[in-house]
Scaffold this motif. Structure first.
Motif: not given
Length: 407
Positions: A18-21, A296-302, A325-326
């Motif tokens: 449960d990631p929502y909390p 649930q997520f994606t990623a980017r590199v600077l 989360a968004a």
């Protein structure tokens, strides 16, 4: 510069179930956090809808992140996985412009709205075949008998792949999901993913050669023939996109169906309304995508030193865009933790945003709408059976290990 505190977190245990909390706590603390993951590695992470959307569209951040995905592994082991990083970097989602622009333009032809809508009878027929043997009142494990096989059936039929190979493809797909979906990935997961990619590449090398000799109406034949302004897919690009399409076509859609049905079974009033008003199915699927996002997520590199949410971050750092989360951000969604199948202006990020917006989103939506509506209408008394289902150990690809139900 903003004052960002370091947050010590784990992506397993209670957070996995449960990631929502955790998301709610992060929202209270601001859009950007520096995560210390089990004391092993660190990453910047964005939790707000507005900033996730902005970062996904920002050309100063690179999608070429396969090498960075090896970061959580022991430094002494990373050289073993150079081929894994090389092969993943050929996937569309790991490319930047201009390579990404060129490849996306070519692949768009296979996933146009008209091309996807033409698949509707095929999807409806397959769903009917899968559900017909199931009897009302019987107890079944819905992931095993329906949510897992249905999407892999669709994508392999589109590609003209033999049905005998479905279990093997599902096994390879799970190996890739375990590596890509675990931010705290292990050497064993990397090894299994690399073995799966090598095996899949070899399979598609033979299949593409055979398809060049005997072209059909399938997706592989289309990819071979696609040409735009003299541009065609190279052989390595062709194999890589076949693997990526097979993976995405199976993994995320199975979770859309499984997560969606689990959510509906926990909200019987909403389910009853959908059964009585089937015209709600489009907005219902959008809400289910928002409420329990398969990714649930994606990623980017600077690419360079930049400022994100007022914080100066050095180049080569990774930023996680926490899409799940968004999609529960109270600044974007009214009552974000409530399920509302009639939610208006549902600008969720389940398919990400910007140039890397999921190319197969229309197909996933079509499959989700047909599968979920059929389940709701055919089995009006369906209910959860047994103990609370567990979520699979792939935080990034949120899906259930099993879903026992009484039809």
């Amino acid at each position: 510069m903003s004052n960002v505190s370091t947050q010590r977190i784990t992506f397993g245990g209670e957070t996995l179930q449960d990631p929502y909390p955790m998301y709610a706590r992060m929202h209270e603390g601001g859009p950007l956090h520096l995560l210390d993951v089990d004391g092993k590695w660190a990453a910047w992470a964005i939790f707000s809808h507005a900033e996730c959307s902005s970062v996904a569209k920002d050309p100063k951040l690179s999608a070429k992140r396969a090498q960075q995905m090896l970061g959580p592994l022991p430094p002494s082991s990373r050289a073993e996985f150079s081929e894994l990083a090389r092969m993943l970097n050929l996937w569309l989602i790991f490319m930047d412009a201009p390579e990404h622009t060129r490849l996306r333009k070519l692949l768009n032809k296979g996933f146009s709205p008209a091309a996807v809508e033409a698949l509707r009878p095929q999807v409806e027929s397959l769903v009917d075949r899968k559900l017909k043997p199931l009897k009302r009142g019987s107890e079944v494990e819905l992931m095993r008998v329906f949510a897992n096989p249905m999407p892999v059936n669709i994508i392999t039929e589109m590609m003209g792949v033999s049905e005998d190979l479905h279990p093997t493809f599902a096994q390879w797909s799970r190996a890739l999901a375990a590596f890509r979906g675990n931010p705290d990935r292990t050497v064993e997961e990397a090894r299994a993913a690399q073995d799966a990619l090598i095996a899949m590449t070899e399979y598609f090398r033979k299949t593409v050669a055979e398809r060049r000799r005997n072209k059909g109406n399938d997706l592989i034949s289309l990819l071979i023939d696609i040409e735009e302004d003299g541009e065609v897919l190279t052989e390595d690009e062709l194999y890589a996109q076949c693997i990526a399409l097979l993976f995405a076509g199976h993994e995320t859609t199975r979770n859309l169906i499984g997560n969606g049905m689990y959510t509906l079974l926990k909200h019987p009033e909403a389910t009853a309304e959908l059964r009585e008003k089937p015209e709600l199915i489009r907005s219902a699927v959008e809400e289910l995508l928002r409420f329990e996002s398969p990714v649930q997520f994606t990623a980017r590199v600077l690419r360079e030193d930049i400022e994100v949410c007022g914080q100066r971050i050095p180049k080569r750092w990774s930023i996680l865009c926490m899409l799940g989360a968004a999609n529960r951000d109270p600044k974007q969604f009214k009552n974000p933790n409530e399920l509302d199948l009639k939610r208006l202006n549902n600008q969720h990020l389940a398919f990400s945003a910007g140039p890397h917006f999921c190319i197969g989103n229309q197909l996933a939506r079509l499959e989700g709408q047909i599968a979920i509506l059929n389940l709701v209408q055919r089995f009006p008394e369906m209910k959860l059976a047994g103990p609370k289902p567990e979520w699979a150990d792939t935080f990034g690809f949120r899906g259930l290990k099993s879903l026992p139900v009484i039809l």
